[in-house]
Design an enzyme around this catalytic site. Structure first.
Site, PDB file in Angstrom:
ATOM      1  CD  GLU A   1      -1.253  -0.498   3.706  1.00 58.43           C
ATOM      2  OE1 GLU A   1      -2.001  -1.467   3.512  1.00 58.43           O
ATOM      3  OE2 GLU A   1      -1.136   0.070   4.773  1.00 58.43           O
TER       4      GLU A   1
ATOM      5  CE  LYS B   1       6.884   5.361   5.656  1.00 58.00           C
ATOM      6  NZ  LYS B   1       6.901   6.674   5.779  1.00 58.00           N
TER       7      LYS B   1
ATOM      8  CG  ASP C   1       5.468  12.659   3.904  1.00 58.98           C
ATOM      9  OD1 ASP C   1       5.254  12.294   5.159  1.00 58.98           O
ATOM     10  OD2 ASP C   1       5.978  13.363   3.071  1.00 58.98           O
TER      11      ASP C   1
ATOM     12  CE1 TYR D   1      -0.701   2.861   9.117  1.00 55.26           C
ATOM     13  CE2 TYR D   1      -1.275   4.707   7.833  1.00 55.26           C
ATOM     14  CZ  TYR D   1      -0.675   4.282   8.760  1.00 55.26           C
ATOM     15  OH  TYR D   1       0.177   5.107   9.490  1.00 55.26           O
TER      16      TYR D   1
ATOM     17  CE  LYS E   1      10.897   6.119   4.366  1.00 56.27           C
ATOM     18  NZ  LYS E   1      12.017   7.049   4.823  1.00 56.27           N
TER      19      LYS E   1
ATOM     20  CB  CYS F   1      26.838  40.457  12.053  1.00 57.52           C
ATOM     21  SG  CYS F   1      25.041  40.003  12.397  1.00 57.52           S
TER      22      CYS F   1
ATOM     23  CB  CYS G   1      24.481  43.904  14.997  1.00 52.90           C
ATOM     24  SG  CYS G   1      25.875  42.564  15.282  1.00 52.90           S
TER      25      CYS G   1
ATOM     26  CB  CYS H   1      26.728  37.386  14.994  1.00 54.15           C
ATOM     27  SG  CYS H   1      26.565  38.961  15.653  1.00 54.15           S
TER      28      CYS H   1
ATOM     29  CB  CYS I   1      23.217  40.602  17.280  1.00 51.98           C
ATOM     30  SG  CYS I   1      22.669  40.455  15.493  1.00 51.98           S
TER      31      CYS I   1
HETATM   32  S1  IVH Z   1       1.926   0.511   8.544  1.00 55.97           S
HETATM   33  C1  IVH Z   1       3.701  -1.251  12.687  1.00 55.97           C
HETATM   34  N1  IVH Z   1       1.034   1.532   6.376  1.00 55.97           N
HETATM   35  O1  IVH Z   1       4.835   5.645   8.231  1.00 55.97           O
HETATM   36  C2  IVH Z   1       3.887  -0.284  11.630  1.00 55.97           C
HETATM   37  N2  IVH Z   1       2.451   2.886   8.170  1.00 55.97           N
HETATM   38  O2  IVH Z   1       7.591   4.723  10.014  1.00 55.97           O
HETATM   39  C3  IVH Z   1       2.499  -0.198  11.028  1.00 55.97           C
HETATM   40  N3  IVH Z   1       2.662   5.012   7.440  1.00 55.97           N
HETATM   41  O3  IVH Z   1       4.575   6.837  10.835  1.00 55.97           O
HETATM   42  C4  IVH Z   1       2.424   1.031  10.163  1.00 55.97           C
HETATM   43  N4  IVH Z   1       1.542   5.090   5.542  1.00 55.97           N
HETATM   44  O4  IVH Z   1       2.454   5.452  10.402  1.00 55.97           O
HETATM   45  C5  IVH Z   1       1.647   1.721   7.682  1.00 55.97           C
HETATM   46  N5  IVH Z   1       0.291   2.383   4.653  1.00 55.97           N
HETATM   47  C6  IVH Z   1       0.799   2.592   5.466  1.00 55.97           C
HETATM   48  C7  IVH Z   1       1.479   3.879   5.970  1.00 55.97           C
HETATM   49  C8  IVH Z   1       2.310   3.738   7.328  1.00 55.97           C
HETATM   50  C9  IVH Z   1       2.184   5.713   6.308  1.00 55.97           C
HETATM   51  C10 IVH Z   1       3.456   5.656   8.564  1.00 55.97           C
HETATM   52  C11 IVH Z   1       3.463   5.193   9.775  1.00 55.97           C
HETATM   53  C12 IVH Z   1       4.919   5.572  10.346  1.00 55.97           C
HETATM   54  C13 IVH Z   1       5.671   5.589   9.351  1.00 55.97           C
HETATM   55  C14 IVH Z   1       6.489   4.412   8.955  1.00 55.97           C
END
Ligand code: IVH
Length: 711
Positions: free
Chosen positions: A127, A129, A131, A241, A329, A423, A426, A439, A445
């Site tokens: 799935e 990740k 942000d 999730y 990532k 600086c 100042c 500085c 300052c």
């Molecule tokens: S699963 C035990 N699924 O990414 C871990 N995490 O360090 C269960 N995050 O802040 C997390 N999207 O909260 C999972 N689809 C996703 C996610 C997700 C974002 C976050 C998570 C954590 C960081 C991972």
């Protein structure tokens, strides 16, 4: 008499029973449309039809207050603002994820799992990740009970009222196809869709407010408001999730759990798939990466999780992450642009930072127009000049960076950038300290002065009531204070004309400043903001040297006799005090009659091993990171027993931050604000010292509270 009493209703208003039935019908209807709109993105009615239903429900509830319940869709906004966010423990620790940066990392992860489980067929849920800001939602008997930010993973901030305002979070779980469990703890991510984020920023710009840097910052800021009415105006969405804990429902796989979350009305991430090989994971990652620019939300990778739940338990977790999941990532986003100009900004501690002003460029939905060049050495290493074409990158939350210069044949380049010899704030000649340029005019300052005054007056320093950062800024902006010592010359007449002041407040501030001429030496030292010197070192220095003059004259070796003061710290202290501008500022402070008082000598003489005297009464203390020898609850009780307040977030009013293992943003914030930080060992020492002196709690090894020295 209220309309609520049976039989009292006017002829054309419904009876209580009729109203109750109508309210129930309207709630179900409003909930259903909410769900269709916010969780399923498939509305069935127009906004105006929805609004009519909502208003009818509101009117009926207003006419029958006793029929109002907290899970009604009308009850999302309306809670009173809080004074602070409470610390709440998670039902289950919220771990973070181990990262993979290339497919080889994923392959090794997969091999480890196969080996550990001895299985040939493994299925993974993949799935996006997201942000955003992760949080826990807890439903008890189907009703939203609390929402807690991730915090340090064990304890987070209670943001229930704020989360109640988020339309995609059901206040009550739906039971159309699946009964609600007795207890459910869900992990999810609060995010802002990019379109929503841009609209929000547009509105802010129109209102003359600064726009947010990125959706993630805007999201965590919105989540942590004290007034949920503000959160309600921010377009947040929560995508769920992970079922962290459940009672009264049973799943064999993660996919079943995700399906249940959906059935209960929670919104889940798009494009979740189940795959069976590293190759498929690679394909999924590549496809998402390719679509990244066209998505309406920010992701920084994909998450790969073992689908079967029972083997997850066998695999377990390290102290930081589960062994059954990994975050694969994406590469940080890079973009090419040109440096229009390089300028130098002066930070609150006097560090001069070169900053590149860029031709604005969009990097993953965010317009970037400046990037830090960090410091003199970094600038030289990268060799960038004004006018150069550069590659910049934005990785997560980090300030955009200039990665490298892109050579352009045949183009005349500008002159190499050199750090200024004055600086910019100042005019003082800056000093080179390692890679940094600083500085040294710390107390006069302008760029540093406001922060210095506020710090001098803060609770762990001189504790001058009424001297917060706003007042400090006002005094500097109005030209009343040109250097720190000037605060002791302020008069009522100076202050009264200022905005926000009246006679009484002016008199009080002048008195508060005057009274603090005589101040504990340790507080005075804290107030100077000497690098490396927080509350604890200041107390040690005060106990050892007993006067400002003795400290000013102390050779570094003598400082190093103090436990915990090493050569780096003693050099930093000496350098600071030896700086002529600092020495002058100190002379002028003393000339205003400031009289730091040495701590009392305790019976039997003060020895360092006793630890510094510490008065806990009224202290605001923040705990962060994982503690090893205390449970959080225990430590909180001990500190409260000593009269301290344990609070959830770090501010300028925080006296002390206790940092355990892998502390989070609170530690960074403490450092930024110059708040004292101690580790567990130092804290224990102080608690022991307090227990020995007062016979109070704090010494776990001897609950009788006997003086440790006599044992
Ligand atoms: S699963 C035990 N699924 O990414 C871990 N995490 O360090 C269960 N995050 O802040 C997390 N999207 O909260 C999972 N689809 C996703 C996610 C997700 C974002 C976050 C998570 C954590 C960081 C991972």
């Amino acid at each position: 008499m209220t309309l609520d009493q049976p039989g009292q209703a006017a002829p054309d208003t419904p009876t209580r029973e009729e109203a109750a039935a109508e309210i129930a019908r309207l709630r179900a209807e409003v909930d259903r449309h909410n769900h269709l709109y916010h969780a399923k993105a498939a509305p069935e009615v127009s906004d105006s039809v929805y609004d009519d239903l909502f208003r009818r429900l509101q009117a009926l509830e207003a006419a029958h207050p006793s029929l109002a319940t907290p899970d009604s869709p009308t009850q999302r906004v309306g809670a009173e603002p809080l004074e602070s966010l409470p610390n709440l423990e998670h039902a289950v620790p919220m771990l973070s994820l181990d990262s993979a940066h290339e497919i080889g990392d994923v392959r090794r992860f997969d091999e480890r799992l196969r080996k550990a489980l001895g299985e040939d067929e493994i299925r993974y849920v993949v799935e996006p990740k997201l942000d955003g800001a992760s949080l826990e939602l807890v439903y008890v008997d189907g009703v939203l009970d609390r929402a807690v930010t991730r915090g340090n993973g064990r304890v987070g901030e209670g943001v229930t009222e704020n989360v109640r305002t988020i339309p995609s979070v059901p206040l009550r779980l739906r039971e159309d196809t699946l009964p609600a469990p007795g207890f459910l703890s869900v992990r999810g991510e609060a995010i802002m869709y990019l379109g929503d984020f841009e609209n929000l920023n547009q509105r802010r710009i129109e209102a003359g407010e600064p726009p947010y840097q990125n959706p993630r910052n805007a999201t965590s800021g919105a989540l942590r408001q004290l007034d949920s009415k503000i959160t309600a105006q921010r377009p947040l969405t929560v995508l769920a999730y992970d079922v962290m804990a459940v009672e009264g429902a049973d799943f064999a796989t993660d996919s079943e759990g995700l399906a249940a979350l959906k059935a209960w009305g929670l919104r889940t991430p798009d494009r979740i798939e189940v795959v069976g090989s590293v190759e498929e994971i690679g394909d999924y990652h590549r496809a998402f990466d390719a679509d990244r620019e066209s998505l309406d939300y920010e992701i920084d990778g994909v998450v790969v999780k073992l689908d079967a739940l029972e083997p997850r338990e066998r695999l377990g977790s390290t102290s930081h992450h589960p062994r059954w999941a990994i975050a694969y990532k994406f590469e940080p986003r890079k973009e090419v642009t040109r440096i229009d100009r390089i300028f130098v900004s002066v930070g609150r501690t006097g560090v001069l930072t070169p900053v590149a002003l860029l031709r604005p460029v969009e990097v993953g939905g965010v317009t970037v127009s400046r990037a830090s060049l960090h410091n003199r050495e970094e600038l030289e290493r990268k060799g960038v000049r004004e006018g150069d074409r550069v590659r910049i990158q934005r990785a997560g939350d980090v300030i955009p960076q200039v990665v490298e210069r892109i050579a352009e044949e045949g183009r005349d380049r500008g002159e190499p950038f050199v750090m200024p010899d004055a600086c910019p704030s100042c005019g003082t000649e800056p000093l080179e300290k390692g890679p940094f340029t600083v500085c040294p005019n710390h107390f006069a300052c302008r760029a540093q002065l406001k922060g210095r005054i506020a710090h001098f007056g803060s609770r762990s320093a001189l504790d001058i009531e009424g001297m917060g950062s706003e007042t400090a800024a006002l005094l500097v902006d109005e030209g009343l204070v040109k250097e720190l010592a000037d605060i002791f010359d302020l008069t009522e007449e100076d202050l009264v004309p200022l905005e926000g002041f009246a006679e009484v407040s002016a008199r009080n501030l002048v008195r508060a400043i005057g009274e603090r001429r005589r101040v504990e030496l340790a507080r005075f030292l804290v107030g100077l903001g000497i690098p490396e010197v927080g509350v604890s070192v200041a107390a040690d220095l005060a106990a050892h040297f007993r006067s400002v003059d003795a400290i000013r004259g102390a050779p570094p070796e003598e400082m190093e006799e103090i436990h915990g003061v090493g050569s780096k710290m003693s050099a930093a202290i000496r350098n600071f005090l030896d700086e002529p501008r600092v020495a002058e500022a100190l002379d002028r402070l003393m000339a205003k009659g400031v009289e730091p008082v040495a701590p009392p000598v305790r019976e039997g003489g003060a020895t360092e091993s006793d630890g510094p005297e510490h008065d806990w009464e009224g202290n605001r203390i923040v705990l962060t990171g994982a503690l090893e020898t205390f449970s959080r609850r225990e430590l909180k009780e001990i500190l409260q027993g000593l009269g301290a307040r344990v609070t959830g977030s770090v501010s300028a009013r925080t006296d002390l931050v206790v940092a355990g293992a892998s502390p989070g943003s609170k530690l960074a914030r403490a450092r930024e604000l110059g708040v004292a930080v101690v580790d567990e060992t130092e804290l224990r020492k102080r608690l022991d010292a307090s227990a020995g002196r007062r016979g109070g709690p704090g010494d776990e090894r001897d609950p009788s509270g006997a003086d440790p020295a006599t044992r």
